[in-house]
Scaffold this active site. Structure first.
Site, short mmCIF file in Angstrom:
data_model
loop_
_atom_site.label_atom_id
_atom_site.label_comp_id
_atom_site.label_asym_id
_atom_site.label_seq_id
_atom_site.Cartn_x
_atom_site.Cartn_y
_atom_site.Cartn_z
N TYR A 128 -76.61 -44.85 85.47
CA TYR A 128 -77.52 -44.85 84.31
C TYR A 128 -77.62 -43.43 83.75
O TYR A 128 -77.63 -43.21 82.54
CB TYR A 128 -78.91 -45.37 84.71
N TYR A 142 -90.47 -42.11 69.93
CA TYR A 142 -89.71 -43.18 69.29
C TYR A 142 -90.71 -43.93 68.44
O TYR A 142 -91.85 -44.16 68.89
CB TYR A 142 -89.15 -44.15 70.34
N SER A 168 -90.45 -37.66 77.33
CA SER A 168 -90.01 -38.78 76.50
C SER A 168 -91.10 -39.85 76.40
O SER A 168 -91.89 -40.04 77.32
CB SER A 168 -88.77 -39.41 77.14
N MET A 214 -72.78 -28.43 80.31
CA MET A 214 -72.65 -28.43 81.78
C MET A 214 -72.59 -27.01 82.32
O MET A 214 -72.53 -26.81 83.52
CB MET A 214 -71.37 -29.18 82.19
N THR A 242 -86.92 -38.82 67.67
CA THR A 242 -85.52 -39.14 67.93
C THR A 242 -85.07 -40.19 66.93
O THR A 242 -85.67 -41.27 66.83
CB THR A 242 -85.34 -39.61 69.39
N HIS A 260 -77.17 -37.67 71.40
CA HIS A 260 -77.95 -38.37 72.43
C HIS A 260 -77.18 -38.45 73.76
O HIS A 260 -77.19 -39.46 74.46
CB HIS A 260 -78.28 -39.78 71.93
N LYS A 318 -84.39 -35.22 65.98
CA LYS A 318 -83.28 -35.13 66.95
C LYS A 318 -82.31 -36.28 66.73
O LYS A 318 -82.72 -37.42 66.51
CB LYS A 318 -83.88 -35.22 68.36
N ASP A 342 -77.67 -30.30 71.44
CA ASP A 342 -77.46 -30.82 72.80
C ASP A 342 -76.27 -31.76 72.82
O ASP A 342 -75.62 -32.00 71.82
CB ASP A 342 -78.73 -31.48 73.39
N GLY A 385 -79.80 -32.25 79.20
CA GLY A 385 -80.29 -33.50 79.76
C GLY A 385 -79.75 -33.69 81.17
O GLY A 385 -80.40 -33.35 82.16
C1 LIG Z 1 -80.79 -40.56 81.60
C2 LIG Z 1 -81.07 -40.12 80.18
C3 LIG Z 1 -82.19 -40.63 79.52
C4 LIG Z 1 -82.45 -40.22 78.21
N1 LIG Z 1 -83.59 -40.66 77.57
C5 LIG Z 1 -83.89 -40.19 76.34
C6 LIG Z 1 -85.12 -40.54 75.72
O1 LIG Z 1 -85.94 -41.27 76.28
N2 LIG Z 1 -85.37 -40.03 74.49
C7 LIG Z 1 -84.49 -39.21 73.84
O2 LIG Z 1 -84.76 -38.77 72.73
N3 LIG Z 1 -83.32 -38.86 74.41
C8 LIG Z 1 -83.01 -39.32 75.64
N4 LIG Z 1 -81.84 -38.93 76.24
C9 LIG Z 1 -80.96 -37.98 75.54
C10 LIG Z 1 -81.36 -36.54 75.85
O3 LIG Z 1 -82.58 -36.19 75.25
C11 LIG Z 1 -80.28 -35.57 75.33
O4 LIG Z 1 -80.06 -35.78 73.97
C12 LIG Z 1 -78.98 -35.70 76.10
O5 LIG Z 1 -79.21 -35.93 77.47
C13 LIG Z 1 -78.12 -34.47 75.92
O6 LIG Z 1 -76.88 -34.61 76.53
P1 LIG Z 1 -76.54 -34.10 78.03
O7 LIG Z 1 -77.15 -35.11 78.96
O8 LIG Z 1 -75.06 -34.15 78.08
O9 LIG Z 1 -77.14 -32.74 78.18
C14 LIG Z 1 -81.56 -39.33 77.55
C15 LIG Z 1 -80.44 -38.84 78.24
C16 LIG Z 1 -80.19 -39.22 79.54
C17 LIG Z 1 -79.00 -38.65 80.25
#
Ligand SMILES: Cc1cc2nc3c(=O)[nH]c(=O)nc-3n(C[C@H](O)[C@H](O)[C@H](O)COP(=O)(O)O)c2cc1C
Length: 402
Positions: free
Chosen positions: A53, A159, A135, A334, A185, A299, A275, A330, A353
């Site tokens: 996930y 959201y 979030s 890494m 978002t 995302h 975002k 974003d 993230g």
């Molecule tokens: C497990 C997970 C859950 C996420 N949940 C949300 C969320 O609830 N709201 C949101 O705006 N972005 C969410 N994101 C996106 C992150 O805010 C972000 O844009 C993203 O993780 C950036 O990429 P990276 O994981 O490669 O750093 C989620 C990302 C991951 C990996």
């Protein structure tokens, strides 16, 4: 050449006992030298469905691979023989000084990755002085996170619900609890198709099926923590049982447009970020409608597949709106060098993230601290090797994309 048996007096100075920390988590984390190392530990320790996930993305995961590859395309052009005895990693975002040029991105269901979830991440952010974004889909409430990390710089990610009063209520609570900025978002009108979740049958909270019970035998600690701490619900919404995609499709309003930002502006007096911006046209529209900052983001590749790589559209977006709004970036980060490249191409700062989530999965709060420390050290080293004594000196001359 003549050979001889080594003498004790020659061997003794070479012998070194390895001093390992007593604490098992610290011992595990001490072996992680990169974010990729933290990811490998997470993969070993977590149930498959939970790791997937976090690690997975939408459809064929092209957006995520593309974003990561764009960082491989980075070619740095250092200036040598410069005084880099110090390297200032701080930047200014929305009028606030950030000691490091990244913050923790909003992520849903964070208590899946570790039972302390959002609390652990917010505390680690507080200790490092960096921003933590909670979030709407968080599994710890707005107020609990604020109480746990009162000094942390906190943002709230929204959201927009079909039920606007519920959204307004969240905004009010975030304001009352001292969150400093609101992130809307915008790239989630419907759920992305995360195929790993579909195949793994992931539900929130995780269901006890024959395959998850089998998996539990592999990671008993995770299941023990899940079943013996407060039940996993969405602390910011009513309880839910089902898949992530079902939740998103039921609750989120797919008819939201830029016109709704005016409603948001009236409801939220503080700084507003949008975002999920992928194009120059949308960056302009976001700023025209009153956003103080935008996050160029796909995302984490979890929504639209085959999307652009944020790093590759960043310079054009910076040219178009950089004088009117701040730009964050974003997806796919890494390594600290990825952050430095984004700053050189026009970002004020980045969000990470998975990089912090891998740390969280590998070792809770200490794991997030480790992830932050790894990225910070990589940023500092990259700046110095580039011949700059601070983030403020970075510019496009330092980076080209191969
Ligand atoms: C497990 C997970 C859950 C996420 N949940 C949300 C969320 O609830 N709201 C949101 O705006 N972005 C969410 N994101 C996106 C992150 O805010 C972000 O844009 C993203 O993780 C950036 O990429 P990276 O994981 O490669 O750093 C989620 C990302 C991951 C990996």
């Amino acid at each position: 050449m003549r050979r001889q048996l080594p003498r004790w007096s020659e061997l003794r100075p070479l012998l070194r006992s390895e001093r390992l920390p007593l604490d098992a988590t610290q011992r595990r984390l001490a072996r992680a030298h990169t974010v990729a190392d933290l990811r490998a530990i997470a993969a070993r320790r977590l149930p498959r469905a939970v790791f997937d996930y976090t690690d997975g993305a939408a459809e064929q995961e092209i957006s995520l691979r593309r974003a990561r590859r764009s960082f491989d395309r980075v070619e740095f052009h250092p200036a040598v023989l410069r005084d880099v005895s110090t390297a200032d990693t701080s930047t200014t975002v929305l009028g606030q000084r950030w000691p490091l040029p990244f913050g923790l991105a909003p992520t849903g269901f964070t208590r899946l990755m570790h039972h302390e979830g959002e609390r652990a991440a917010a505390r680690a952010a507080q200790r490092a002085g960096i921003m933590y974004a909670l979030s709407t889909m968080g599994t710890t409430s707005i107020e609990q996170v604020a109480a746990e990390a009162p000094q942390a710089r906190k943002w709230f990610q929204l959201y927009v619900w079909r039920n606007r009063d519920a959204a307004k209520d969240l905004i009010e609570r975030a304001r009352a609890a001292g969150y400093e900025a609101l992130i809307l978002t915008a790239d989630t009108p419907v759920a992305g198709a995360r195929m790993r979740d579909v195949r793994n049958g992931l539900t929130i909270p995780p269901a006890l099926t024959p395959s998850t019970v089998l998996d539990a035998a592999r990671c008993p600690g995770w299941w023990f923590n899940l079943l013996t701490t407060e039940p996993m619900t969405f602390a910011n919404l009513r309880g839910w049982h089902g898949t992530v995609a079902e939740l998103v499709n039921e609750m989120f309003d797919p008819s939201v447009t830029f016109a709704d930002i005016e409603w948001l502006r009236a409801a939220w007096p503080g700084p507003l970020l949008i975002k999920g911006i992928h194009t120059v046209a949308d960056a302009r529209a976001a700023v025209d409608h009153g956003a103080d900052a935008i996050v160029v983001s796909t995302h984490g590749g979890r929504q639209l597949d085959r999307a652009v790589a944020p790093l590759e559209v960043l310079p054009a977006i910076a040219d178009a709106v950089g004088d009117r709004a701040e730009i964050l970036l974003d997806t796919g980060i890494m390594h600290g060098g990825d952050v430095v490249a984004a700053l050189a191409l026009g970002a004020r700062g980045c969000l990470v993230g998975r990089a912090f989530l891998y740390g969280l999965m590998a070792g809770g709060e200490q794991g997030v601290q480790r992830a932050i420390a790894i990225l910070a050290a990589e940023i500092t080293r990259t700046l110095r090797l580039l011949g700059v004594s601070g983030v403020g000196e970075l510019n496009r001359s330092h980076v080209s994309l191969r």
